[in-house]
Design a protein around this motif. Sequence first.
Motif, PDB file in Angstrom:
ATOM      1  N   LEU A  88     -13.676  14.424  -6.966  1.00  0.00           N
ATOM      2  CA  LEU A  88     -12.419  13.726  -7.241  1.00  0.00           C
ATOM      3  C   LEU A  88     -11.272  14.723  -7.355  1.00  0.00           C
ATOM      4  O   LEU A  88     -10.207  14.515  -6.758  1.00  0.00           O
ATOM      5  CB  LEU A  88     -12.536  12.890  -8.518  1.00  0.00           C
ATOM      6  N   GLN A  89     -11.482  15.822  -8.086  1.00  0.00           N
ATOM      7  CA  GLN A  89     -10.425  16.826  -8.238  1.00  0.00           C
ATOM      8  C   GLN A  89     -10.031  17.426  -6.886  1.00  0.00           C
ATOM      9  O   GLN A  89      -8.845  17.577  -6.591  1.00  0.00           O
ATOM     10  CB  GLN A  89     -10.877  17.950  -9.176  1.00  0.00           C
ATOM     11  N   ALA A  90     -11.010  17.769  -6.069  1.00  0.00           N
ATOM     12  CA  ALA A  90     -10.733  18.368  -4.768  1.00  0.00           C
ATOM     13  C   ALA A  90     -10.013  17.385  -3.846  1.00  0.00           C
ATOM     14  O   ALA A  90      -9.066  17.751  -3.141  1.00  0.00           O
ATOM     15  CB  ALA A  90     -12.032  18.843  -4.116  1.00  0.00           C
ATOM     16  N   THR A  91     -10.459  16.127  -3.868  1.00  0.00           N
ATOM     17  CA  THR A  91      -9.852  15.108  -3.015  1.00  0.00           C
ATOM     18  C   THR A  91      -8.425  14.824  -3.461  1.00  0.00           C
ATOM     19  O   THR A  91      -7.524  14.688  -2.633  1.00  0.00           O
ATOM     20  CB  THR A  91     -10.702  13.818  -3.041  1.00  0.00           C
ATOM     21  N   GLN A  92      -8.216  14.776  -4.772  1.00  0.00           N
ATOM     22  CA  GLN A  92      -6.869  14.558  -5.296  1.00  0.00           C
ATOM     23  C   GLN A  92      -5.953  15.725  -4.920  1.00  0.00           C
ATOM     24  O   GLN A  92      -4.790  15.519  -4.547  1.00  0.00           O
ATOM     25  CB  GLN A  92      -6.926  14.388  -6.808  1.00  0.00           C
ATOM     26  N   ARG A 107      -5.053  15.323  -1.307  1.00  0.00           N
ATOM     27  CA  ARG A 107      -4.088  14.228  -1.152  1.00  0.00           C
ATOM     28  C   ARG A 107      -2.689  14.673  -1.555  1.00  0.00           C
ATOM     29  O   ARG A 107      -1.704  14.368  -0.886  1.00  0.00           O
ATOM     30  CB  ARG A 107      -4.535  13.023  -1.987  1.00  0.00           C
ATOM     31  N   LYS A 108      -2.583  15.434  -2.646  1.00  0.00           N
ATOM     32  CA  LYS A 108      -1.266  15.900  -3.093  1.00  0.00           C
ATOM     33  C   LYS A 108      -0.638  16.834  -2.071  1.00  0.00           C
ATOM     34  O   LYS A 108       0.569  16.765  -1.807  1.00  0.00           O
ATOM     35  CB  LYS A 108      -1.375  16.572  -4.463  1.00  0.00           C
ATOM     36  N   ILE A 146      -1.045  18.734   7.928  1.00  0.00           N
ATOM     37  CA  ILE A 146      -2.068  17.797   8.400  1.00  0.00           C
ATOM     38  C   ILE A 146      -3.061  18.486   9.334  1.00  0.00           C
ATOM     39  O   ILE A 146      -4.279  18.361   9.159  1.00  0.00           O
ATOM     40  CB  ILE A 146      -1.422  16.563   9.070  1.00  0.00           C
ATOM     41  N   ASP A 147      -2.549  19.220  10.317  1.00  0.00           N
ATOM     42  CA  ASP A 147      -3.463  19.884  11.263  1.00  0.00           C
ATOM     43  C   ASP A 147      -4.349  20.915  10.571  1.00  0.00           C
ATOM     44  O   ASP A 147      -5.522  21.061  10.914  1.00  0.00           O
ATOM     45  CB  ASP A 147      -2.678  20.539  12.410  1.00  0.00           C
ATOM     46  N   ALA A 162      -5.403  10.120   1.112  1.00  0.00           N
ATOM     47  CA  ALA A 162      -5.338  11.325   1.950  1.00  0.00           C
ATOM     48  C   ALA A 162      -5.459  10.955   3.429  1.00  0.00           C
ATOM     49  O   ALA A 162      -4.690  11.440   4.276  1.00  0.00           O
ATOM     50  CB  ALA A 162      -6.435  12.307   1.551  1.00  0.00           C
ATOM     51  N   LEU A 163      -6.410  10.082   3.751  1.00  0.00           N
ATOM     52  CA  LEU A 163      -6.590   9.652   5.147  1.00  0.00           C
ATOM     53  C   LEU A 163      -5.378   8.867   5.644  1.00  0.00           C
ATOM     54  O   LEU A 163      -4.997   8.985   6.820  1.00  0.00           O
ATOM     55  CB  LEU A 163      -7.864   8.823   5.284  1.00  0.00           C
TER      56      LEU A 163
END
Length: 159
Positions: free
Chosen positions: A15-19, A22-23, A33-34, A64-65
Amino acid sequence: PIPCVPCLPRLHKQLQATQSARKILSRERNPPIDVMINLGILPRLVEFLGHADAPALQFEAAWALTNIASGTPDQTKAVVNSGAVPHFVKLLRSPDQNVCEQAVWALGNIAGDGPIMRDFVINNGVIQPLLALVNPETPAPFLRNVTWTISNLCRNKNP
């Protein structure tokens, strides 16, 4: 479903990594993005969409997606090629409204890319679950996003 107790530390790190990702992708000016695509983040984000036991993780991955899919046509195609669309369609039925709304945004971005992506989204069964969100209980801001996504499904008609 509730995650298993031994899984909680791993889930927290995910969750921390994904957040964090996303930020970074939510920066207003020139989000990398690339760079994120080339780092190989897409398969993990798509995997996290399937974690029904962790709606916060689903939400962050979907956001994020969505940001990646809002980029260039090649970036949108990368999200589609990663297998995200069937997951987003499934998330339209999520009991978590934030997750569901983020899936609506993502599908709207993808469908708005042009006729090929629009048809791909339609062929993945988006119509019925999307129309099911049009009801008196749906909050107005969420309903505006649903309407925008529906409008993207009606654009780019081939002659």
